[in-house]
Design a protein around this motif. Sequence first.
Motif, short mmCIF file in Angstrom:
data_model
loop_
_atom_site.label_atom_id
_atom_site.label_comp_id
_atom_site.label_asym_id
_atom_site.label_seq_id
_atom_site.Cartn_x
_atom_site.Cartn_y
_atom_site.Cartn_z
N VAL A 182 0.83 -1.21 0.00
CA VAL A 182 0.00 0.00 0.00
C VAL A 182 0.87 1.27 0.00
O VAL A 182 0.51 2.28 -0.60
N MET A 183 2.06 1.18 0.63
CA MET A 183 2.99 2.33 0.56
C MET A 183 3.32 2.66 -0.89
O MET A 183 3.54 3.81 -1.25
N CYS A 184 3.35 1.61 -1.72
CA CYS A 184 3.67 1.83 -3.14
C CYS A 184 2.57 2.60 -3.86
O CYS A 184 2.76 3.03 -5.00
N ALA A 185 1.41 2.73 -3.22
CA ALA A 185 0.31 3.46 -3.85
C ALA A 185 0.24 4.91 -3.37
O ALA A 185 -0.75 5.60 -3.61
N LYS A 186 1.30 5.37 -2.69
CA LYS A 186 1.28 6.74 -2.14
C LYS A 186 1.02 7.77 -3.22
O LYS A 186 0.26 8.72 -3.01
N GLU A 187 1.65 7.60 -4.36
CA GLU A 187 1.48 8.53 -5.49
C GLU A 187 -0.01 8.61 -5.86
O GLU A 187 -0.54 9.68 -6.11
N PHE A 188 -0.63 7.42 -5.91
CA PHE A 188 -2.05 7.33 -6.28
C PHE A 188 -2.94 8.06 -5.26
O PHE A 188 -3.92 8.71 -5.62
N LEU A 189 -2.55 7.96 -3.98
CA LEU A 189 -3.41 8.49 -2.91
C LEU A 189 -3.15 9.97 -2.61
O LEU A 189 -4.00 10.66 -2.05
N LYS A 190 -1.94 10.41 -3.01
CA LYS A 190 -1.50 11.76 -2.64
C LYS A 190 -2.52 12.84 -3.02
O LYS A 190 -3.02 12.85 -4.14
N GLY A 191 -2.83 13.69 -2.05
CA GLY A 191 -3.72 14.81 -2.33
C GLY A 191 -5.20 14.46 -2.36
O GLY A 191 -6.05 15.33 -2.50
N LYS A 192 -5.52 13.15 -2.23
CA LYS A 192 -6.93 12.77 -2.27
C LYS A 192 -7.54 12.85 -0.88
O LYS A 192 -6.89 12.50 0.10
N LYS A 193 -8.77 13.29 -0.82
CA LYS A 193 -9.49 13.34 0.47
C LYS A 193 -10.74 12.49 0.32
O LYS A 193 -11.51 12.70 -0.60
N GLY A 194 -10.91 11.55 1.24
CA GLY A 194 -12.08 10.68 1.15
C GLY A 194 -11.74 9.29 1.65
O GLY A 194 -10.92 9.13 2.55
#
Length: 456
Positions: A83-95
Amino acid sequence: MYNCAIILAAGEGKRMKSSTPKVLHKICGKEMVNVVIDTVKEAKVNDINVIVGRGADKVKDATTNRTVNYSLQDKQLGTGHAVMCAKEFLKGKKGTVAIFTGDAPLITKSTVERLFDFHGSKNYKATILTSIVDNPYGYGRVLRESNQEVCKIVEHKDCTEEEMKINEINSGMYCFDIESLLKSLDKLDNNNAQGEYYLPDVIGILKNEGEKIGALPIPFEETMGINSRVQLSEAEKVMRKRINQMHMDNGVTLIDPDCTYIDIDVEIGNDTIIYPGNVIQGKTVIGENCTIHSNSRIKDSIIDKNVTIQCSTILESKIGEGTTVGPFAYVRPESVIGKSARIGDFVEIKKSTIGDETKVSHLTYIGDAEIGSKCNFGCGTVVVNYDGQKKHKTVIGDNAFIGCNTNLVAPVKVNNNTYIAAGSTITDEVPEGALAIARCKQVNKEGWLEKKGIKK
Ligand code: UD1
Ligand code: CA
């Protein structure tokens, strides 16, 4: 509220003992990871990140037409690391982000929806799906406080003897508040029995920070994780039961659902009857009112209504309304059979079109041919489509009567309204209205036995 999902699909799958990445093993005809992706999409969550690692290219290829994002986990250091590898994907998202695993394909659309609803309704920072099971062996155990609130998850290999006995397991599926998850991931360590970064440790971290954790118990039928071939077969059984139930609810008769094997994406019209031992695969669509007798295999084909099939194999082909096929017919890819036609016993059709009401009743091979309507093929006709180097085409018009034991040496054309005498080897075009005879004339040698002295 913004929702997205991560699907973990980078693991090795050692216990499968396979050269195929675990998440690409199929359940009822569809790769496990694709089953999960499709279910999440059905629940209207379309922003999906798939974590790939082991066999990354193969997993990307297999999922390519499903419009998902990918993150690469080049070393498999655990589910938390994934899941750490998905940081780029999650960055800046709220929800909310939901996390599923590519090796747990039995989760249903309605449970995915319930998970998001439940998580959202109580302001949880994390919600886990759990199951109460008889045999929790191998799974992470869910630890609850005296007030029943979840406090942490302990992996099987890290359990004390007391914890081993807990029979509420972690399904490996969760919802997280995105910002809380990102913060907690930074606090994960790998001080545990497997030396891995465990995603479930995020639950304990959030709890220690005083956050609210939700837990939604669901039937084990939906949480079963697949780590071995035995578990794959068990999960397939569950999936098959669901599929068959759905078809029966839609008005399809399955004589014995325990012995009927229908892939996930197959569609079947009502009043169709399916006998035991049938294997119906891929994107096959079967119309209404068909009868499929035992032991047929139908793959990626379209079967119109009122068709009867007996003990035959049909691959990537189309069978028109009211046609009968078999027993023991083999219809190979790219064949199109018209309406009210007959493809009888021991007939092989390959890459050919056969017109309406044409009868190919027995012991015949037709390959690379275009055949009109209302033709009749005598027993033992062979389309000779291969000269040893190349395949050639045969064209036959309407109303051709092909006598028994005819060879049609391609390329060759037989026009409308023609007859071919039995035993002919046809190499030249047969004009409309003609009878073609291409065999030696019969010679009778009178008194031959007597002359030879062998008369009885
Ligand atoms: C995991 C959970 C366990 C839970 C069980 C449910 C952890 C540490 N444990 O255990 O609590 O009860 O699922 O089935 O999460 N993966 C990666 N990268 C990695 C490791 C795994 O992408 O580095 C993927 C795998 O492809 C797989 C999923 O994560 O799809 C789960 O991994 P797996 O090794 O099967 O975890 P379990 O031991 O089953
Ligand atoms: Ca697993």
